[in-house]
Design a protein around this motif. Structure first.
Motif, PDB file in Angstrom:
ATOM      1  N   ALA A 125       0.818  -1.221   0.000  1.00  0.00           N
ATOM      2  CA  ALA A 125       0.000   0.000   0.000  1.00  0.00           C
ATOM      3  C   ALA A 125       0.844   1.259   0.000  1.00  0.00           C
ATOM      4  N   ARG A 126       2.047   1.180   0.529  1.00  0.00           N
ATOM      5  CA  ARG A 126       2.911   2.366   0.550  1.00  0.00           C
ATOM      6  C   ARG A 126       3.412   2.735  -0.838  1.00  0.00           C
ATOM      7  N   SER A 127       3.378   1.790  -1.768  1.00  0.00           N
ATOM      8  CA  SER A 127       3.923   2.047  -3.103  1.00  0.00           C
ATOM      9  C   SER A 127       2.910   1.927  -4.233  1.00  0.00           C
ATOM     10  N   TYR A 128       1.797   1.239  -3.999  1.00  0.00           N
ATOM     11  CA  TYR A 128       0.836   0.988  -5.074  1.00  0.00           C
ATOM     12  C   TYR A 128      -0.586   1.300  -4.607  1.00  0.00           C
ATOM     13  N   SER A 129      -1.364   1.850  -5.521  1.00  0.00           N
ATOM     14  CA  SER A 129      -2.788   2.054  -5.228  1.00  0.00           C
ATOM     15  C   SER A 129      -3.578   0.912  -5.844  1.00  0.00           C
ATOM     16  N   ARG A 130      -4.598   0.466  -5.128  1.00  0.00           N
ATOM     17  CA  ARG A 130      -5.442  -0.643  -5.573  1.00  0.00           C
ATOM     18  C   ARG A 130      -6.901  -0.259  -5.436  1.00  0.00           C
ATOM     19  N   GLU A 170     -10.598   0.369  -4.264  1.00  0.00           N
ATOM     20  CA  GLU A 170     -11.189   0.545  -2.937  1.00  0.00           C
ATOM     21  C   GLU A 170     -12.202  -0.569  -2.672  1.00  0.00           C
ATOM     22  N   GLY A 194     -11.784  -4.666  -4.364  1.00  0.00           N
ATOM     23  CA  GLY A 194     -11.021  -4.172  -3.222  1.00  0.00           C
ATOM     24  C   GLY A 194     -10.739  -5.178  -2.135  1.00  0.00           C
ATOM     25  N   ARG A 228      -8.526  -7.991  -0.486  1.00  0.00           N
ATOM     26  CA  ARG A 228      -7.141  -8.456  -0.525  1.00  0.00           C
ATOM     27  C   ARG A 228      -7.138  -9.979  -0.455  1.00  0.00           C
ATOM     28  N   LYS A 275      -1.205   1.354 -10.384  1.00  0.00           N
ATOM     29  CA  LYS A 275      -0.729   2.720 -10.179  1.00  0.00           C
ATOM     30  C   LYS A 275       0.244   2.802  -9.023  1.00  0.00           C
ATOM     31  N   VAL A 296       1.974   4.829  -6.112  1.00  0.00           N
ATOM     32  CA  VAL A 296       1.566   5.957  -5.282  1.00  0.00           C
ATOM     33  C   VAL A 296       2.613   7.050  -5.375  1.00  0.00           C
TER      34      VAL A 296
END
Length: 364
Positions: free
Chosen positions: A105-110, A112, A152, A154, A362, A364
């Protein structure tokens, strides 16, 4: 100084008792309890022994408190037959999944989370409402893992030493998680995924407490899964009467990518075959070995999101070992969480290549 809760987590992850760990490092079992509750500090020498015996890096024990799944908010498929040690190992694996998920999550958006709260619906209506909300209609679902991820949820794999657990799911704040047993057939894994979706929507925040042992919730989740994967309108349109033999079921089941036994049960639910016919079909399936090895098995469903993350990491020379170092866990734990869902790196960091679905993940 070692974080006491991390000692407990690593021990449970290894399926070890307090006495077992105490014997390995040469202390009394009560001392382990006092370490894990924070009653007494852990010396550097003891911390090194614990890390060595539990096969976790020493840095893992020096981290902050970890957000852990709890029995009271995790829904286990077939929970009643599982021992506490097995569930604890699975939940500990879930805690490591949280660390990995936070790193992602710190590097990629997924996407919602977009899961309806259907706690006041009956399971059949809930399955249809979820299909309508997600605009699936009555058509077959090609890939359950992709569908859950697109909404959304996981999705992670259950680690090898928890393979006795079929699946489990839970909410972590507003994020839903599903853990799937990747040692089972793809058809059964798809049903498990739909089953866990039922728990997330019908039994939100319900867990493995005393109320959960009542198998009514499991029956509801099974009914939801059957209706979600095999909508009544489509089944009645496709499965023409009479259904003479299990060979007919073998042919029909390919449309919905389910097991022969799941379709047999669904047909009985819809009164398209009798109870006696359903039972005789199971007997014949067992005779043919189909209840152990699924005929005409389908390919394992993989994650497109996790695969894209791994592929992007590969392109930036971020190996599995580097990911593991970043969250201070053994590299094999990362591999276990992605097992069967993504084409993971080998232990030495070399890449394994295979075709994958092209997606726009994407950064982040």
């Amino acid at each position: 100084m070692a974080t006491h809760s991390r000692i407990s987590l690593a021990r449970r992850r290894r399926g070890m008792t307090k006495k077992g760990l105490a014997d390995l490092i040469g202390v009394a079992p009560n001392t382990i309890l006092r370490y894990e509750t924070g009653e007494i500090p852990v010396s550097d020498e003891v911390a090194q022994k614990i890390a060595s015996q539990l096969q976790f890096p020493l840095s893992f024990f020096n981290g902050q408190e970890i957000d852990e799944p709890r029995r009271d908010n995790a829904s286990f498929r077939g929970m009643a037959s599982k021992s506490g040690k097995i569930m604890d190992a699975a939940l500990a694996s879930g805690a490591i999944a949280f660390l990995l998920d936070d790193w992602i999550a710190r590097s990629y958006s997924r996407p919602e989370p977009d899961v309806l709260d259907l706690q006041h619906q009956d399971p059949i209506s809930a399955a249809m409402l979820m299909r309508q909300y997600w605009r699936i209609g009555d058509k077959p679902i090609e890939n359950m893992v992709h569908l859950l991820e697109a909404k959304g949820i996981r999705v992670f794999s259950l680690a090898e030493n928890t393979k006795e657990v079929d699946a489990f799911s839970l909410w972590r704040d507003d994020i839903p998680y599903v853990f799937l047993n990747r040692f089972k057939s793809s058809e059964r894994s798809r049903f498990d995924a739909a089953h866990e979706l039922a728990h997330l929507s019908l039994h939100k925040h319900g867990g493995a407490g005393s109320d959960y042992i009542n198998d009514n919730l499991e029956r509801e989740a099974n009914a939801f899964a059957g209706a979600f994967l095999m909508p009544e309108i489509d089944v009645r349109a496709i499965c023409k009467l009479p259904l003479h033999s299990v060979d007919d079921l073998r042919a029909y089941k390919k449309r919905w990518r389910v097991s022969v036994s799941a379709l047999n049960y669904r047909l009985r639910e819809l009164a398209m075959i009798s109870e006696g016919k359903c039972t005789s079909n199971y007997v014949e399936m067992s005779r043919r070995g189909w209840l152990k090895i699924e005929p005409d098995g389908i390919t394992k469903e993989q994650s497109y999101i996790l695969q894209d993350v791994i592929s992007d990491c590969n392109s930036r020379m971020v190996t599995k070992n580097k990911i593991a170092d970043a969250i201070s866990v053994p590299a094999l734990e990362v591999e276990a969480l992605l097992f069967g869902l993504a084409n993971m790196l080998t232990i030495d960091g070399a890449a394994m290549s295979s075709p994958r679905r092209s997606v726009d993940l994407k950064l982040v």
